[in-house]
Design a protein around this motif. Sequence first.
Motif, PDB file in Angstrom:
ATOM      1  N   PRO A  11       0.831  -1.206   0.000  1.00  0.00           N
ATOM      2  CA  PRO A  11       0.000   0.000   0.000  1.00  0.00           C
ATOM      3  C   PRO A  11       0.865   1.254   0.000  1.00  0.00           C
ATOM      4  O   PRO A  11       1.928   1.289   0.613  1.00  0.00           O
ATOM      5  N   SER A  12       0.410   2.255  -0.695  1.00  0.00           N
ATOM      6  CA  SER A  12       1.162   3.509  -0.757  1.00  0.00           C
ATOM      7  C   SER A  12       0.917   4.307   0.517  1.00  0.00           C
ATOM      8  O   SER A  12       0.077   3.972   1.340  1.00  0.00           O
ATOM      9  N   ARG A  18      -0.531   3.920   8.796  1.00  0.00           N
ATOM     10  CA  ARG A  18       0.684   3.666   9.582  1.00  0.00           C
ATOM     11  C   ARG A  18       1.909   4.226   8.865  1.00  0.00           C
ATOM     12  O   ARG A  18       2.766   4.867   9.470  1.00  0.00           O
ATOM     13  N   GLN A  19       1.986   3.991   7.560  1.00  0.00           N
ATOM     14  CA  GLN A  19       3.100   4.517   6.768  1.00  0.00           C
ATOM     15  C   GLN A  19       3.096   6.043   6.777  1.00  0.00           C
ATOM     16  O   GLN A  19       4.143   6.676   6.851  1.00  0.00           O
ATOM     17  N   LEU A  20       1.929   6.626   6.729  1.00  0.00           N
ATOM     18  CA  LEU A  20       1.811   8.078   6.784  1.00  0.00           C
ATOM     19  C   LEU A  20       2.353   8.607   8.109  1.00  0.00           C
ATOM     20  O   LEU A  20       3.114   9.570   8.144  1.00  0.00           O
ATOM     21  N   LEU A  24       5.531  11.087   8.666  1.00  0.00           N
ATOM     22  CA  LEU A  24       5.388  12.361   9.384  1.00  0.00           C
ATOM     23  C   LEU A  24       6.378  12.463  10.545  1.00  0.00           C
ATOM     24  O   LEU A  24       7.044  13.486  10.722  1.00  0.00           O
ATOM     25  N   LEU A  25       6.478  11.395  11.326  1.00  0.00           N
ATOM     26  CA  LEU A  25       7.370  11.407  12.481  1.00  0.00           C
ATOM     27  C   LEU A  25       8.835  11.488  12.062  1.00  0.00           C
ATOM     28  O   LEU A  25       9.603  12.300  12.599  1.00  0.00           O
ATOM     29  N   SER A  96       4.300  15.363   1.767  1.00  0.00           N
ATOM     30  CA  SER A  96       3.684  15.709   0.480  1.00  0.00           C
ATOM     31  C   SER A  96       4.557  15.229  -0.676  1.00  0.00           C
ATOM     32  O   SER A  96       4.043  14.819  -1.717  1.00  0.00           O
ATOM     33  N   TYR A  97       5.866  15.233  -0.487  1.00  0.00           N
ATOM     34  CA  TYR A  97       6.765  14.711  -1.512  1.00  0.00           C
ATOM     35  C   TYR A  97       6.508  13.214  -1.739  1.00  0.00           C
ATOM     36  O   TYR A  97       6.377  12.765  -2.871  1.00  0.00           O
ATOM     37  N   GLU A  98       6.433  12.444  -0.651  1.00  0.00           N
ATOM     38  CA  GLU A  98       6.194  11.003  -0.767  1.00  0.00           C
ATOM     39  C   GLU A  98       4.825  10.716  -1.381  1.00  0.00           C
ATOM     40  O   GLU A  98       4.678   9.817  -2.198  1.00  0.00           O
TER      41      GLU A  98
END
Length: 123
Positions: A11-12, A18-20, A24-25, A96-98
């Motif tokens: 998943p992107s 979770r990836q988001l 962020l962290l 936002s880049y990712e």
Amino acid sequence: KKKKKKKKKKPSILEDGRQLGITLLSASLAGVASRLTCHPLDTAKARLQAHEGSAFRGVVSTLSSTLRHEGVAGLYRGVGATLVGGAPAMALYMTSYEASKALLAGDGNPNPHPSPCGATVNG
């Protein structure tokens, strides 16, 4: 006959909360680290600009004079305000880049064959 297993699509960042959160962290921590590393140089620059014609002759002179008279705390004066703005800014920038990278890849995952839109933007 053996059946080929289909690879599960990873998943992107747009689909996986979770990836988001991880992005962020980690971007926030990178922002804090970069600001803490560069802040003494920003302090020296600001003092040189504010005190033209003073005893400060350059960056090294300014840093050593500040250390001698004010200690390490003098080099990090104002760092709180810098961190309050720097960490969220870096988190938004990198996330936002990712996300843009995932969108331009076509299926939400970076791959060697981007979508036509991604290929146009990337050159």
